[in-house]
Scaffold this motif. Structure first.
Motif: not given
Length: 227
Positions: A22-33, A99-109, A150-154
């Motif tokens: 959540g802190r990484a999301l708030d800081a803009g490290v990644f974007d969750l849509r 997977l962490a090397q990708n700039e964009r990921l899309l997950f279908l549930c 996300l643990r592998f994302v800087p």
């Protein structure tokens, strides 16, 4: 990194907005849509499932809402598209790192008894499983996968060494960890961890990691199993 999640239950993803992630999301490290598949249904009741051809138990998610949702959020197929499924490749630490090397990921549930195969053939790049068991839907599997990669994302973790040292980083389980107080309920922290000799600490940790791996997951010790 941008992560899209297509689901019938976007409210289930609240845990990803807390703690370290959540802190990484708030800081803009990644974007969750989060995208509600139901919003793309052309059924007047926003129905997204139907009975399977050939009979069988349960309901199957219909292809139209999923196809249109994917086309809306990733029209140029810029994302690596992943369907969470027990039939897929098993998630491992190495897979999460890849997977962490990708700039964009899309997950279908998926949900219910699964997803119409045609939308998978048309839209999905790979299927991914988090283990040899079945869940009622792909939401929990997606959260596990997202958290692990996300643990592998800087800048997601407080220390860049955390992902390097944890379980499975070198096909070994993690060594035991201790903090204050030095003695708790009659149990003491091993002397090697408090004597100030970093070389001895490293040797102890390596030995303990191997011991625990041999005890709990001997299948990970490939070189020993092959001899």
């Amino acid at each position: 990194m941008t992560i899209d999640v297509l689901t019938l239950f976007p409210e289930m993803f609240a845990p990803l907005k807390t703690s370290v992630i959540g802190r990484a999301l708030d800081a803009g490290v990644f974007d969750l849509r989060l995208t509600d598949i139901r919003a793309y249904s052309k059924d007047k009741h926003l129905k997204c499932d139907d009975y399977p051809y050939g009979g069988g138990a349960g309901m199957i998610m219909t292809p139209q809402p999923i196809y249109d949702a994917i086309a809306a959020v990733d029209p140029q197929h810029e994302a690596r598209r992943i369907y969470l499924s027990p039939k897929g490749e098993t998630l491992t630490a190495k897979k999460a790192q890849a997977l962490a090397q990708n700039e964009r990921l899309l997950f279908l549930c998926g949900h219910y008894e699964g997803v119409d195969q045609r939308v998978l053939d048309l839209c999905i790049d790979e299927e991914l499983s988090i283990g040899d068991y079945v869940l009622t839907g792909g939401e929990l599997a997606a959260m596990v996968t997202i958290d692990s990669l996300l643990r592998f994302v800087p800048h997601v973790l407080g220390s860049e060494d955390s992902a390097r040292d944890e379980s499975f980083s070198a096909d070994l389980l993690e060594y035991p960890q201790y903090t204050r107080p030095r003695v708790f309920m009659g149990l003491s922290v091993p002397d090697v961890l408090v004597d100030g000799h970093h070389g001895n600490v490293d040797k102890w940790r390596a030995s303990e990691a191997r011991r625990i791996t041999k005890q709990n997951r001997p299948d990970l010790l490939k070189e020993e199993n092959d001899t």
